[in-house]
Design a protein around this motif. Structure first.
Motif, PDB file in Angstrom:
ATOM      1  N   TYR A   1       1.937   6.636  -6.748  1.00 50.81           N
ATOM      2  CA  TYR A   1       0.644   7.538  -7.244  1.00 50.81           C
ATOM      3  C   TYR A   1       1.449   8.828  -7.050  1.00 50.81           C
ATOM      4  O   TYR A   1       1.090   9.814  -7.958  1.00 50.81           O
ATOM      5  N   ARG A   2       1.922   9.412  -5.919  1.00 55.55           N
ATOM      6  CA  ARG A   2       2.429  10.541  -5.696  1.00 55.55           C
ATOM      7  C   ARG A   2       3.623  11.149  -6.768  1.00 55.55           C
ATOM      8  O   ARG A   2       3.516  12.107  -7.261  1.00 55.55           O
TER       9      ARG A   2
ATOM     10  N   ASN B   1       2.926  11.116   9.507  1.00 54.23           N
ATOM     11  CA  ASN B   1       1.648  10.407   9.155  1.00 54.23           C
ATOM     12  C   ASN B   1       1.727   8.965   9.025  1.00 54.23           C
ATOM     13  O   ASN B   1       0.951   8.185   9.390  1.00 54.23           O
ATOM     14  N   ALA B   2       2.601   8.538   8.296  1.00 54.85           N
ATOM     15  CA  ALA B   2       2.761   7.241   7.771  1.00 54.85           C
ATOM     16  C   ALA B   2       2.993   6.385   9.202  1.00 54.85           C
ATOM     17  O   ALA B   2       2.405   5.280   9.102  1.00 54.85           O
ATOM     18  N   VAL B   3       4.150   6.927   9.992  1.00 58.90           N
ATOM     19  CA  VAL B   3       4.241   6.146  11.161  1.00 58.90           C
ATOM     20  C   VAL B   3       3.033   6.170  12.132  1.00 58.90           C
ATOM     21  O   VAL B   3       2.676   5.146  12.721  1.00 58.90           O
TER      22      VAL B   3
ATOM     23  N   GLU C   1       1.599  -1.211  16.157  1.00 60.09           N
ATOM     24  CA  GLU C   1       1.472  -0.629  14.983  1.00 60.09           C
ATOM     25  C   GLU C   1       0.563  -1.233  14.033  1.00 60.09           C
ATOM     26  O   GLU C   1       0.135  -0.367  13.340  1.00 60.09           O
TER      27      GLU C   1
ATOM     28  N   ARG D   1      -2.328   0.742  15.248  1.00 60.49           N
ATOM     29  CA  ARG D   1      -2.444   2.236  14.938  1.00 60.49           C
ATOM     30  C   ARG D   1      -3.293   2.564  13.698  1.00 60.49           C
ATOM     31  O   ARG D   1      -3.720   3.662  13.252  1.00 60.49           O
ATOM     32  N   LYS D   2      -3.557   1.437  12.842  1.00 55.45           N
ATOM     33  CA  LYS D   2      -4.407   1.488  11.982  1.00 55.45           C
ATOM     34  C   LYS D   2      -5.757   2.286  12.011  1.00 55.45           C
ATOM     35  O   LYS D   2      -6.629   2.656  11.203  1.00 55.45           O
TER      36      LYS D   2
ATOM     37  N   LEU E   1       0.856  18.021  -4.392  1.00 58.81           N
ATOM     38  CA  LEU E   1      -0.585  17.473  -4.944  1.00 58.81           C
ATOM     39  C   LEU E   1      -1.687  18.382  -4.507  1.00 58.81           C
ATOM     40  O   LEU E   1      -1.558  19.083  -3.525  1.00 58.81           O
TER      41      LEU E   1
ATOM     42  N   LEU F   1      -4.773   5.267  -0.668  1.00 61.82           N
ATOM     43  CA  LEU F   1      -3.816   4.348  -1.181  1.00 61.82           C
ATOM     44  C   LEU F   1      -2.977   3.521  -0.047  1.00 61.82           C
ATOM     45  O   LEU F   1      -2.755   2.518   0.224  1.00 61.82           O
ATOM     46  N   GLN F   2      -2.246   4.467   0.892  1.00 61.68           N
ATOM     47  CA  GLN F   2      -1.582   4.068   1.806  1.00 61.68           C
ATOM     48  C   GLN F   2      -2.455   3.459   2.943  1.00 61.68           C
ATOM     49  O   GLN F   2      -1.632   2.561   3.602  1.00 61.68           O
TER      50      GLN F   2
ATOM     51  N   TYR G   1      -3.733   9.719  -1.987  1.00 62.00           N
ATOM     52  CA  TYR G   1      -2.264   9.377  -1.738  1.00 62.00           C
ATOM     53  C   TYR G   1      -2.393   8.785  -0.380  1.00 62.00           C
ATOM     54  O   TYR G   1      -1.938   7.392  -0.285  1.00 62.00           O
ATOM     55  N   TYR G   2      -3.212   9.124   0.454  1.00 61.19           N
ATOM     56  CA  TYR G   2      -3.473   8.511   2.040  1.00 61.19           C
ATOM     57  C   TYR G   2      -4.532   7.246   1.844  1.00 61.19           C
ATOM     58  O   TYR G   2      -4.367   6.545   2.664  1.00 61.19           O
TER      59      TYR G   2
ATOM     60  N   ASN H   1       0.828  -1.143   0.014  1.00 61.10           N
ATOM     61  CA  ASN H   1       0.042   0.010   0.093  1.00 61.10           C
ATOM     62  C   ASN H   1       0.795   1.296   0.150  1.00 61.10           C
ATOM     63  O   ASN H   1       0.559   2.186  -0.504  1.00 61.10           O
ATOM     64  N   TYR H   2       2.046   1.208   0.897  1.00 61.66           N
ATOM     65  CA  TYR H   2       2.822   2.535   0.803  1.00 61.66           C
ATOM     66  C   TYR H   2       3.658   2.574  -0.580  1.00 61.66           C
ATOM     67  O   TYR H   2       3.627   3.718  -1.037  1.00 61.66           O
TER      68      TYR H   2
ATOM     69  N   TYR I   1       0.082   5.966  11.347  1.00 59.18           N
ATOM     70  CA  TYR I   1      -0.894   5.085  10.496  1.00 59.18           C
ATOM     71  C   TYR I   1      -0.510   3.608  10.907  1.00 59.18           C
ATOM     72  O   TYR I   1      -1.314   2.729  10.708  1.00 59.18           O
ATOM     73  N   GLY I   2       0.663   3.508  11.435  1.00 56.58           N
ATOM     74  CA  GLY I   2       0.936   2.261  11.961  1.00 56.58           C
ATOM     75  C   GLY I   2       1.971   1.550  10.659  1.00 56.58           C
ATOM     76  O   GLY I   2       2.320   0.057  10.854  1.00 56.58           O
ATOM     77  N   ILE I   3       2.690   1.980   9.788  1.00 53.13           N
ATOM     78  CA  ILE I   3       3.374   1.426   8.932  1.00 53.13           C
ATOM     79  C   ILE I   3       4.833   1.453   9.773  1.00 53.13           C
ATOM     80  O   ILE I   3       5.279   2.485   9.902  1.00 53.13           O
ATOM     81  N   SER I   4       5.343   0.093   9.712  1.00 55.71           N
ATOM     82  CA  SER I   4       6.676   0.144  10.347  1.00 55.71           C
ATOM     83  C   SER I   4       7.789   0.921   9.793  1.00 55.71           C
ATOM     84  O   SER I   4       7.730   1.092   8.254  1.00 55.71           O
ATOM     85  N   ARG I   5       8.677   1.295  10.581  1.00 60.34           N
ATOM     86  CA  ARG I   5       9.716   2.211  10.020  1.00 60.34           C
ATOM     87  C   ARG I   5      10.591   1.476   9.061  1.00 60.34           C
ATOM     88  O   ARG I   5      11.085   2.077   8.080  1.00 60.34           O
TER      89      ARG I   5
ATOM     90  N   LYS J   1       2.362   1.478  -3.267  1.00 68.13           N
ATOM     91  CA  LYS J   1       1.339   2.215  -4.203  1.00 68.13           C
ATOM     92  C   LYS J   1       1.109   3.359  -4.132  1.00 68.13           C
ATOM     93  O   LYS J   1       0.940   4.592  -5.164  1.00 68.13           O
ATOM     94  N   SER J   2       0.845   4.101  -2.749  1.00 64.60           N
ATOM     95  CA  SER J   2       0.679   5.430  -2.520  1.00 64.60           C
ATOM     96  C   SER J   2       2.039   6.403  -3.072  1.00 64.60           C
ATOM     97  O   SER J   2       1.782   7.498  -3.312  1.00 64.60           O
ATOM     98  N   GLU J   3       3.004   5.900  -2.998  1.00 63.87           N
ATOM     99  CA  GLU J   3       4.271   6.598  -3.228  1.00 63.87           C
ATOM    100  C   GLU J   3       4.296   6.711  -4.886  1.00 63.87           C
ATOM    101  O   GLU J   3       4.629   7.525  -5.429  1.00 63.87           O
TER     102      GLU J   3
ATOM    103  N   GLN K   1       5.330   8.089  17.048  1.00 64.91           N
ATOM    104  CA  GLN K   1       6.299   8.807  16.347  1.00 64.91           C
ATOM    105  C   GLN K   1       7.605   8.968  17.178  1.00 64.91           C
ATOM    106  O   GLN K   1       8.572   9.170  16.619  1.00 64.91           O
TER     107      GLN K   1
END
Lengths: 258, 304
Positions: free
Chosen positions: A10-11, A88-90, B73, B76-77, B92, B103-104, B100-101, A3-4, A92-96, A6-8, B53
């Motif tokens: 897209y961006r 935001n990504a962190v 983690e 956190r979703k 954007l 998709l993320q 973007y978000y 998903n990450y 949202y729970g996407i691991s580092r 895909k989003s990148e 964070q």
């Protein structure tokens, strides 16, 4: 992680930056070939209006790939931290670690796409506009060299992404990257003049072998990747660098606070 | 009610300072938890730890029942976050940032973008680039990003910063609606305490990194009570009479000479009569409700 990615993707494809960078690079190579072409037209004795001369500019300086890779990383990710995107990504729970790997994959794919476009323009315009020159197999030789150094170029992109995670100040990021890419190899080579072991290790560093084992001039090309041993050296060193920088990046990312 | 957040002895130290000291608190599902504190009190640090964070130096965080970092983690979703500045790509458009978000976060279908942008009032300007947005619009975009994907927990650090008065009311109503209709738990910090007063169901007062008090809005309301501001010609004489005749010593003399009387034990008229009957000039008298701000100031002053 998909998903990450895909989003990148897209961006990156929906913003101008990478297109502008690719256009500038392709434009510059085209400009060089046009200048050579015009110079050759104006003066029949001008010896440099050849494909081999044009391509030699890159063949003798493949470290340029690393620098261009660094520019691509900056264009793609420099604002992630400043603009709070990473936070935001962190959150949202996407691991580092996944973020690091995702960025590295996206960066490698985008860079290869950009490189293909630039090479098509560069080599295409050279072949169309210029005489063949003294090296008949300049095009395949250059392409082989690029293919051999591709893993290493990606490794240096990974290193810069890792450095971004390590330092918040951009200048320190580039400094760290440059020290590992060029300063340490150069220093090792000098120390290697006295100590054999260091010298042998230094010989496997791309900054050194691209300087010492690629001889490109008007009378011909002698490239490291002409021999199977040379190809192996490029590929093995590339894989080692990718593994080392990747592991470094994962370790740094784990502790990164955003 | 289920605890969404449990925090035990949470401490965060930096090289030069300790931003949070041994903070312990629980936040239950459906609460609107107002974090109150001055600059540097540790509000943002606390929220950043909850958002993953930054890492705590000591202590334990349990988020949606998850203890370990990996489990957290995943959990956190279920959260939406605005901490410090809202994060988005300036190149954007508003719509592009949400895509973007989307998709993320792996949210299926683009309908959610329209729905979210309409919720925060940005649908009409969805084609605008992030870099051209006003501060208020940026806040709304940040809110939209946080809201997308129906989070169960919202972590909002100063979410009304930069909003105009109507924007503040809209966001307040939106947060109330999300809380009441979808039972979303909200942890919110704001410098505008009057705003928090209209939202929060529970307060956590932070001062210099420590939790000074945690109190429900109901209990706080009862505790705050009324106070009387009385401006007299001779404050010293008046307070002496106050102590002597009414045996009342819970008061403050403000810098401008106003006597602020807490825990009123008499009718307000009695306090004015006390001045006039003793030849002290009465200039002004106001009966006031103790605000959240006053309560916090007293709490911080007492260093409780």
């Amino acid at each position: 992680m998909m998903n990450y990615i895909k989003s990148e993707w897209y961006r990156i494809t929906h913003t101008k930056d990478i297109y502008v960078l690719t256009a500038i690079l392709a434009g510059l190579t085209l400009l060089v070939n046009i200048v050579l072409f015009l110079a050759g037209k104006a003066d029949k004795s001008f010896p440099y209006a050849t494909v081999s001369f044009s391509l030699s500019n890159l063949a003798c300086g493949l470290t340029l790939l690393f620098f261009v890779g660094a520019v691509v990383v900056s264009v793609l990710f420099a604002q992630d931290r400043k603009k709070g995107i990473l936070k935001n990504a962190v959150a949202y729970g996407i691991s580092r670690e996944k973020l690091f790997i995702g960025k590295s994959i996206v960066c490698a794919v985008v860079s290869v796409c950009s490189l293909v476009v630039v090479l098509v323009v560069y080599i295409g315009s050279a072949v169309l506009l210029l005489e063949q020159g003294v090296v008949p197999d300049a095009v395949p030789s250059l392409l082989k060299g690029i293919a051999c150094m591709l893993i290493m170029a990606v490794a240096f992109e990974v290193l810069l992404i890792a450095a971004y995670n390590f330092y918040e100040k951009e200048i320190l990021t580039y400094l760290l990257w440059y020290v590992i890419m060029a300063a340490i190899p150069r220093l090792s080579a000098i120390i290697g003049l006295k100590f054999d072991v260091v010298g042998k290790i230094a010989a496997w560093m791309p900054y050194n072998y691209l300087s010492n084992e690629v001889i490109v001039n008007m009378s011909g090309w002698e490239c490291l990747w002409d021999t199977p041993q040379g190809v192996a050296k490029c590929l093995i060193s590339g894989v080692i660098a990718l593994v080392v920088f990747g592991a470094m990046g994962l370790k740094i990312s784990k502790k990164m606070e955003v | 009610m289920e605890n969404i957040v449990e925090v035990k002895n949470l401490t965060k130290s930096y090289k030069t300072c300790t931003a949070l000291k041994q903070v312990s608190l629980n936040i239950k599902r459906g609460e609107i938890y107002g974090l109150v504190g001055a600059n540097g009190a540790g509000k943002t640090t606390f929220l950043k730890i909850l958002a993953g964070q930054i890492f705590p130096t000591e202590g334990e965080l349990v988020l949606f029942g998850a203890h370990q970092q990996r489990e957290q983690e995943n959990q956190r979703k279920r959260t939406g976050v605005i901490i410090e500045e809202p994060g988005f790509y300036p190149q954007l458009s508003i719509e592009g940032n949400l895509e973007y978000y989307r998709l993320q976060k792996g949210i299926p279908g683009k309908a959610v973008i329209e729905e979210t942008l309409k919720t925060v009032g940005l649908w009409e300007v969805r084609k605008k680039k992030g870099k051209t947005l006003s501060l208020g619009m940026k806040q709304r975009l940040g809110l939209a990003i946080a809201l997308m994907g129906e989070p169960e927990l919202l972590l909002l650090d100063e979410p009304i910063n930069g909003l105009d008065p109507s924007g503040i009311i809209e966001v307040r109503n939106l947060l109330k609606k999300l809380n009441q209709e979808k039972n979303i738990t909200i942890i919110i910090s704001s410098h505008i305490l009057s705003e928090l007063e209209q939202l929060a169901t529970v307060y956590g007062f932070l001062g210099k990194g420590t939790l000074l008090e945690q109190i429900s809005a109901k209990a706080l309301h009862e505790k705050c009570g009324n106070y009387l501001d009385i401006m007299v010609s001779d404050a010293e004489m008046y307070t002496m009479l106050l102590e002597k005749q009414f045996s009342h010593n819970h008061y403050l003399v403000l810098e401008d000479g106003t006597v602020r009387i807490f825990d009123l034990q008499q009718e307000p008229e009695k306090y004015s009569a006390l001045a006039s009957e003793n030849g002290i000039g009465l200039r002004a008298m106001t009966l006031k409700q103790n605000s959240l701000e006053d309560y916090y100031m007293n709490l911080a002053k007492e260093g409780k």
